[in-house]
Design a protein around this motif. Structure first.
Motif, mmCIF file in Angstrom:
data_model
loop_
_atom_site.group_PDB
_atom_site.id
_atom_site.type_symbol
_atom_site.label_atom_id
_atom_site.label_comp_id
_atom_site.label_asym_id
_atom_site.label_seq_id
_atom_site.Cartn_x
_atom_site.Cartn_y
_atom_site.Cartn_z
ATOM 1 N N PHE A 228 41.388 43.229 43.011
ATOM 2 C CA PHE A 228 40.721 41.964 43.291
ATOM 3 C C PHE A 228 40.662 41.106 42.032
ATOM 4 O O PHE A 228 40.744 39.870 42.090
ATOM 5 C CB PHE A 228 39.310 42.235 43.819
ATOM 6 C CG PHE A 228 38.633 41.053 44.459
ATOM 7 C CD1 PHE A 228 38.840 40.754 45.798
ATOM 8 C CD2 PHE A 228 37.775 40.244 43.730
ATOM 9 C CE1 PHE A 228 38.213 39.672 46.402
ATOM 10 C CE2 PHE A 228 37.142 39.151 44.319
ATOM 11 C CZ PHE A 228 37.367 38.867 45.665
ATOM 12 N N ASP A 229 40.522 41.751 40.882
ATOM 13 C CA ASP A 229 40.382 41.047 39.601
ATOM 14 C C ASP A 229 41.595 41.206 38.693
ATOM 15 O O ASP A 229 41.533 40.900 37.504
ATOM 16 C CB ASP A 229 39.130 41.550 38.874
ATOM 17 C CG ASP A 229 37.856 41.282 39.662
ATOM 18 O OD1 ASP A 229 37.750 40.192 40.252
ATOM 19 O OD2 ASP A 229 36.982 42.175 39.704
ATOM 20 N N MET A 230 42.712 41.689 39.225
ATOM 21 C CA MET A 230 43.886 41.976 38.400
ATOM 22 C C MET A 230 44.467 40.722 37.751
ATOM 23 O O MET A 230 44.876 40.730 36.588
ATOM 24 C CB MET A 230 44.961 42.680 39.240
ATOM 25 C CG MET A 230 46.278 42.888 38.504
ATOM 26 S SD MET A 230 47.477 43.838 39.474
ATOM 27 C CE MET A 230 46.936 45.513 39.105
ATOM 28 N N PHE A 231 44.505 39.626 38.491
ATOM 29 C CA PHE A 231 45.121 38.400 38.008
ATOM 30 C C PHE A 231 44.057 37.341 37.736
ATOM 31 O O PHE A 231 43.144 37.145 38.540
ATOM 32 C CB PHE A 231 46.142 37.870 39.015
ATOM 33 C CG PHE A 231 47.334 38.766 39.184
ATOM 34 C CD1 PHE A 231 48.403 38.699 38.314
ATOM 35 C CD2 PHE A 231 47.371 39.701 40.210
ATOM 36 C CE1 PHE A 231 49.492 39.535 38.457
ATOM 37 C CE2 PHE A 231 48.460 40.540 40.365
ATOM 38 C CZ PHE A 231 49.530 40.463 39.479
ATOM 39 N N ASP A 232 44.199 36.667 36.615
ATOM 40 C CA ASP A 232 43.292 35.591 36.231
ATOM 41 C C ASP A 232 43.630 34.347 37.051
ATOM 42 O O ASP A 232 44.747 33.825 36.951
ATOM 43 C CB ASP A 232 43.460 35.301 34.742
ATOM 44 C CG ASP A 232 42.537 34.191 34.251
ATOM 45 O OD1 ASP A 232 41.806 33.596 35.072
ATOM 46 O OD2 ASP A 232 42.579 33.909 33.041
ATOM 47 N N PRO A 233 42.695 33.851 37.856
ATOM 48 C CA PRO A 233 42.989 32.656 38.664
ATOM 49 C C PRO A 233 43.451 31.460 37.826
ATOM 50 O O PRO A 233 44.230 30.630 38.307
ATOM 51 C CB PRO A 233 41.663 32.369 39.370
ATOM 52 C CG PRO A 233 40.957 33.683 39.413
ATOM 53 C CD PRO A 233 41.350 34.388 38.151
ATOM 54 N N TRP A 278 48.214 38.404 45.185
ATOM 55 C CA TRP A 278 49.121 39.085 44.264
ATOM 56 C C TRP A 278 48.608 40.488 43.930
ATOM 57 O O TRP A 278 49.399 41.429 43.794
ATOM 58 C CB TRP A 278 49.286 38.272 42.987
ATOM 59 C CG TRP A 278 50.074 37.006 43.138
ATOM 60 C CD1 TRP A 278 50.558 36.467 44.304
ATOM 61 C CD2 TRP A 278 50.447 36.103 42.097
ATOM 62 N NE1 TRP A 278 51.207 35.285 44.042
ATOM 63 C CE2 TRP A 278 51.166 35.041 42.694
ATOM 64 C CE3 TRP A 278 50.240 36.084 40.723
ATOM 65 C CZ2 TRP A 278 51.676 33.973 41.963
ATOM 66 C CZ3 TRP A 278 50.752 35.026 39.980
ATOM 67 C CH2 TRP A 278 51.462 33.987 40.593
ATOM 68 N N GLY A 279 47.297 40.625 43.805
ATOM 69 C CA GLY A 279 46.725 41.944 43.569
ATOM 70 C C GLY A 279 46.985 42.892 44.729
ATOM 71 O O GLY A 279 47.261 44.084 44.528
ATOM 72 N N TYR A 280 46.896 42.355 45.933
ATOM 73 C CA TYR A 280 47.172 43.162 47.124
ATOM 74 C C TYR A 280 48.620 43.655 47.102
ATOM 75 O O TYR A 280 48.916 44.820 47.399
ATOM 76 C CB TYR A 280 46.906 42.310 48.366
ATOM 77 C CG TYR A 280 46.645 43.072 49.645
ATOM 78 C CD1 TYR A 280 46.833 44.441 49.753
ATOM 79 C CD2 TYR A 280 46.200 42.392 50.776
ATOM 80 C CE1 TYR A 280 46.587 45.114 50.938
ATOM 81 C CE2 TYR A 280 45.945 43.048 51.967
ATOM 82 C CZ TYR A 280 46.144 44.410 52.044
ATOM 83 O OH TYR A 280 45.900 45.072 53.215
ATOM 84 N N VAL A 281 49.536 42.768 46.718
ATOM 85 C CA VAL A 281 50.947 43.157 46.604
ATOM 86 C C VAL A 281 51.108 44.262 45.565
ATOM 87 O O VAL A 281 51.861 45.224 45.769
ATOM 88 C CB VAL A 281 51.814 41.933 46.252
ATOM 89 C CG1 VAL A 281 53.252 42.344 45.950
ATOM 90 C CG2 VAL A 281 51.787 40.915 47.396
ATOM 91 N N ALA A 282 50.399 44.146 44.451
ATOM 92 C CA ALA A 282 50.474 45.168 43.405
ATOM 93 C C ALA A 282 49.958 46.516 43.896
ATOM 94 O O ALA A 282 50.527 47.573 43.567
ATOM 95 C CB ALA A 282 49.677 44.715 42.181
#
Length: 498
Positions: A228-233, A278-282
């Motif tokens: 959920f927090d992997m990528f910085d918006p 994108w986090g879900y894809v990861a």
């Protein structure tokens, strides 16, 4: 080139092509799928036949275009179409069974309502529906056996509907460890079935087809903290089509934007949604990695072809939309498509227009079954082998409705896209100068010749297929020579010259 007898078919749901590093996303966390692309074939123009789950999946199973198999809508939003494939319908799964294959499906089925995967030859737990069935008894048993906590979410993201009610849930934070996620559970069950199939192969030489079909990254994007927090918006670049004004476009698109509540959420929320997507894809990439590692551990890599694709794409804010719907943009029609076949060249990139349906004939050819049984499908094996091939230079896609009947047909070639919308304005996009499909050039004088030639070409392809949508086009547009009575009356000799 050695011939693969086994097939591992990896599939996701509602997956944008631009989420993968192999397709140019510099921030993506998709090392497993990127490695599959590096060691196999990447298809840069892989399209879904229709951007909606059940019809697209039915086309993969049958090798038939949606208009032909006639399962045209998801059960949950069905507006009167068939809900199940008819008895006697050809499916690749039953053909593989007849050939002596073990045939398994772990994950999303969503092909019809009453018929289940087991009815059409698949091993695996019964997992119907469009989203992670977190109340499924097999999943709950998995949690219990492993001492894992139940499903719980917070930080819900949703907008406001035109009627003032809460919009569809778009994302949420999942309060479970990764090992408890539905994605981890699916990969675990796939590994268990892979081990069983490997034992059968060792003992009796039985080949296998195993499909692992994730429900994600379909919305709502529900993932644990680290994803959920992997990528910085703040690092997320919003799509250019977020500036869509719908001028000159079919009004249904603006209506869909309101339905998906885009304008009721700040752009910062849209950035967060894309980041979580994108986090879900990861998360899914990581679970696919577990299955690939198991395949290697079991000594199956050398004779197992591996596919990766999805049923269709997702808007994630593009054109001020979410999900999918009656708008034939690249965001939801162009999808990832990867294929690695043992002995085939590595690192091949193909730019031919191919379809999800072409996977069907490819599966059949790999299994030594006549690929022509998949009547709207063409084997991808010549492309995988790196051969020069006489391939069709354009592709037809179709749509029939979701929340309501809404027929569309699309023709996409190297530069242009034509969309015919019988109840509205047609669309024509020049993808060379307008790759984000913001300007509808259908009525522009400078596009008249392109418009006419593409209309004739689409018409000819629909006639050749037997898609009766062409009857509408016959009376409405200049379509060239007509070799049938357009009135269907047979009573007025002036309308039809033999």
């Amino acid at each position: 080139m050695s011939k693969a007898s086994n097939i591992l078919f990896l599939m996701t749901d509602q997956h944008r092509v631009d989420t993968l590093g192999a397709y140019g996303n510099r921030l993506a966390a998709t090392p497993v799928l990127d490695e599959l692309a590096r060691t196999g074939t990447r298809f840069d123009r892989w399209y879904t036949p229709t951007a909606i789950c059940t019809p697209a999946r039915a086309s993969l199973l049958t090798g038939q275009a949606p208009f032909r198999h006639k399962v045209l809508a998801n059960h949950e939003r069905n507006v009167g179409y068939l809900e199940d494939l008819p008895d006697g319908q050809f499916t690749f799964s039953e053909a593989l069974r007849d050939k002596g294959y073990n045939c398994g499906l772990i994950g999303k089925w969503h092909i019809g309502n009453h018929k289940r995967a087991a009815d059409l030859g698949f091993d695996g737990p019964d997992l119907p529906g469009w989203h992670n069935p977190v109340e499924n008894e097999d999943y709950l048993a998995y949690l219990s056996e492993n001492g894992l906590p139940p499903y719980e979410i917070s930080d819900r993201v949703r907008g406001v509907l035109p009627n003032g009610g809460p919009g569809n849930l778009l994302a949420a934070r999942l309060h479970q460890p990764v090992e408890a996620t539905f994605e981890y559970y699916l990969a675990t069950r796939a590994i268990e079935l892979l081990e069983r199939y490997a034992a059968d192969a060792e003992e009796s030489g039985t080949p296998f087809f195993l499909e692992l079909s994730f429900y994600g990254p379909h919305l709502p994007y529900i993932v644990p903290n680290e994803y959920f927090d992997m990528f910085d918006p703040e690092q997320i670049e919003l799509p250019k089509s977020i500036s869509e004004d719908f001028v000159g476009k079919p009004p249904v698109q603006k209506n869909y934007s309101a339905h998906w509540t885009f304008d009721t959420m700040p752009l910062a929320v849209s950035r967060k949604l894309i980041a979580v997507y994108w986090g879900y894809v990861a998360l899914i990439d990581k679970q696919i990695g577990r299955v690939i590692e198991a395949m290697e551990r079991l000594g199956l890599t050398g004779d197992t072809a591996v596919f990766f694709t999805c049923d269709h794409g997702e808007f994630t804010g593009s054109h001020r939309l979410h999900d999918k719907g009656p708008a034939m943009y690249e965001d939801i029609y162009r999808t990832p498509g990867l294929l690695r076949v043992p002995g085939a060249p590595a690192g091949i990139v193909r730019t031919e227009f191919v379809s999800l349906m072409d996977a069907t004939a490819t599966i059949l050819e790999l299994a030594g079954i006549d690929p022509s049984l998949a009547v709207d499908s063409r084997s991808l094996m010549p492309l995988v082998r790196g051969e020069e091939v006489d391939w069709q230079e354009d592709i037809v896609c179709e749509f029939h409705g979701h929340h309501f009947p809404y027929p569309q047909r699309m023709l996409r070639n190297d530069r242009y896209k034509l969309v015919v919308n019988p109840d509205s304005v047609n669309e024509l996009y020049d993808l060379e100068i307008d790759p984000d499909e913001l300007v509808n050039g259908y009525e522009q004088a400078g596009m008249a010749e392109i418009r006419a030639s593409m209309m004739r070409r689409l018409y000819a392809l629909l006639v050749e297929r037997g898609d009766n949508f062409y009857h509408w086009m016959t009376s409405m547009y200049e379509v060239g020579d007509v070799l049938h009575d357009p009135t269907l009356s047979g009573l007025d000799e002036s309308t039809y010259q033999k």
